[in-house]
Design a protein around this motif. Structure first.
Motif, mmCIF file in Angstrom:
data_model
loop_
_atom_site.group_PDB
_atom_site.id
_atom_site.type_symbol
_atom_site.label_atom_id
_atom_site.label_comp_id
_atom_site.label_asym_id
_atom_site.label_seq_id
_atom_site.Cartn_x
_atom_site.Cartn_y
_atom_site.Cartn_z
ATOM 1 N N MET A 26 0.848 -1.204 0.000
ATOM 2 C CA MET A 26 0.000 0.000 0.000
ATOM 3 C C MET A 26 0.883 1.253 0.000
ATOM 4 S SD MET A 26 -2.913 1.150 2.755
ATOM 5 C CE MET A 26 -4.268 0.521 1.794
ATOM 6 N N ASP A 75 -7.824 9.500 -7.640
ATOM 7 C CA ASP A 75 -9.175 9.517 -7.068
ATOM 8 C C ASP A 75 -10.215 8.974 -8.054
ATOM 9 O OD1 ASP A 75 -9.351 11.503 -8.928
ATOM 10 O OD2 ASP A 75 -10.109 13.047 -7.563
ATOM 11 N N HIS A 81 -5.072 0.685 8.033
ATOM 12 C CA HIS A 81 -5.574 -0.232 7.011
ATOM 13 C C HIS A 81 -5.177 -1.657 7.387
ATOM 14 C CE1 HIS A 81 -6.641 3.182 4.478
ATOM 15 N NE2 HIS A 81 -5.481 3.721 4.843
ATOM 16 N N SER A 90 -6.096 4.856 1.036
ATOM 17 C CA SER A 90 -7.329 4.728 0.248
ATOM 18 C C SER A 90 -8.454 5.602 0.790
ATOM 19 C CB SER A 90 -7.764 3.263 0.191
ATOM 20 O OG SER A 90 -7.911 2.747 1.502
ATOM 21 N N CYS A 95 -7.017 5.252 -4.913
ATOM 22 C CA CYS A 95 -6.301 4.008 -5.226
ATOM 23 C C CYS A 95 -5.066 3.898 -4.334
ATOM 24 C CB CYS A 95 -5.886 3.999 -6.702
ATOM 25 S SG CYS A 95 -4.907 2.539 -7.129
ATOM 26 N N SER A 96 -4.927 2.771 -3.643
ATOM 27 C CA SER A 96 -3.790 2.601 -2.739
ATOM 28 C C SER A 96 -2.497 2.297 -3.504
ATOM 29 C CB SER A 96 -4.086 1.497 -1.721
ATOM 30 O OG SER A 96 -4.415 0.284 -2.374
ATOM 31 N N HIS A 100 -13.626 -2.500 -6.535
ATOM 32 C CA HIS A 100 -13.031 -1.164 -6.526
ATOM 33 C C HIS A 100 -11.938 -1.148 -7.596
ATOM 34 C CE1 HIS A 100 -15.180 0.222 -2.991
ATOM 35 N NE2 HIS A 100 -15.006 -0.984 -2.486
ATOM 36 N N CYS A 145 -9.488 1.022 -10.286
ATOM 37 C CA CYS A 145 -8.837 2.322 -10.456
ATOM 38 C C CYS A 145 -8.791 2.708 -11.934
ATOM 39 C CB CYS A 145 -7.422 2.291 -9.879
ATOM 40 S SG CYS A 145 -6.586 3.880 -10.119
ATOM 41 N N MET A 189 -13.585 2.824 -0.355
ATOM 42 C CA MET A 189 -12.301 3.188 -0.967
ATOM 43 C C MET A 189 -12.487 4.388 -1.890
ATOM 44 S SD MET A 189 -9.710 0.864 -3.258
ATOM 45 C CE MET A 189 -8.673 0.423 -1.878
ATOM 46 N N HIS A 195 -8.991 -3.683 -6.682
ATOM 47 C CA HIS A 195 -8.811 -3.869 -5.243
ATOM 48 C C HIS A 195 -9.886 -4.823 -4.734
ATOM 49 C CE1 HIS A 195 -5.846 -0.635 -5.182
ATOM 50 N NE2 HIS A 195 -6.653 0.008 -6.007
ATOM 51 N N VAL A 240 -11.336 6.072 -8.592
ATOM 52 C CA VAL A 240 -11.729 4.714 -8.223
ATOM 53 C C VAL A 240 -13.248 4.579 -8.349
ATOM 54 C CG1 VAL A 240 -11.783 2.992 -6.383
ATOM 55 C CG2 VAL A 240 -9.770 4.458 -6.667
#
Lengths: 179, 179
Positions: free
Chosen positions: A1, B10, A34, A5, B4-5, B25, B27, B1, B34, B12
């Motif tokens: 990560m 943004d 997380h 998120s 995106c990790s 989820h 991206c 979420m 995810h 997602v």
């Protein structure tokens, strides 16, 4: 990560939150923690008479090797529903579940396997998109050297042994990393 | 979420990836998917003679109600190790595990419970930081109206029934959302 998120910050560290005892992915921006936990793999040992159904994998890992139908449990389903879903997806198999059969921990890859035992209700099975072939095998026909995962070899070994005894107790086990 | 990790984008969305059959989820920036899967809760039914150990919860949810020691399974441990860890954290209990006892699915909250049965090896138990009190109860003393979770009531009910029979088979069940 790499990014949080929740807030998008790149200030995510892998460190021990206050009051915790192990490192987590911790956001220095918004403070979110997380959690990452083990995943459950659900599957079935499908049998018909003295034969067991195996799938030849069409995907990595272990492409070309044989396995019982199984895959990641999804949100919103029970483990038995997930096991039947995977049997349909990978083997187009219709199954009447007898009971939960093996519970295996694989701690080095953070997985728990729940494998059910169930009888095929017909022979209209076939390869789903993740399988190259789907076949029924008698014990002496099992390609032991080409089984994709140790958990599957152990489940099959338990099954044929239990079949001779006529009793199918739950089996538990731990698969450890080979040295 | 929201972010995106992997890439911090943004973009997602919760939508169905190509080749999949359910929303994830996803991206729009880097294409990462995810996955979010059910979590495993591991615990123990600790007994000593005709009594069972319960913990009064010091934390939400169900603060002030009684439960068997249990909590989220962690990466890197087996389910039995996790169950013993939770028993220590919540009840400072030392336990010799007999066997896996109940396996429950709670699909509406994406949880699988694995509860072991085990005998206390001493009476040096006590409240850990997440418990207000820890006590041993005979069947007739169990505060049935103050048990924190239905899975725990069902596990306790199975136990006292099995104790009368002198046999402790694995029990499976599904807890569904109350209408």
């Amino acid at each position: 990560m790499k990014f949080c998120s929740h807030c998008g910050s790149d200030a995510v560290t892998f460190s021990i939150p206050e009051g915790d005892d192990r490192p987590r992915h911790l956001c220095g921006g918004c403070g979110a923690i997380h959690y990452i936990n083990p995943r459950v793999i659900v599957g079935v040992l499908p049998y018909l008479g003295d034969r067991v159904l195996l799938c030849k994998r069409a995907i990595e890992p272990r492409l070309g090797l044989w396995t019982l139908p199984a895959g990641f449990m999804e949100n919103g389903e029970t483990s038995e529903e997930g096991a039947l879903r995977e049997s349909w997806e990978e083997a187009r198999a219709n199954i009447r579940v007898d009971d939960l059969y093996t519970v295996y921990d694989i701690p080095h890859i953070n997985q728990v396997y729940l494998i059910y035992r169930g009888e095929l209700t017909d022979t209209n099975f076939g390869a789903g998109p993740e399988s190259l072939e789907v076949e029924l095998f008698r014990e002496e026909e099992i390609p032991w050297q080409e089984i994709a995962f140790p958990i599957m070899s152990e489940t099959l070994t338990h099954y044929f042994s239990d079949r001779r005894e006529g009793s199918y107790p739950l089996h538990r086990g731990v698969i450890t990393r080979k040295l």
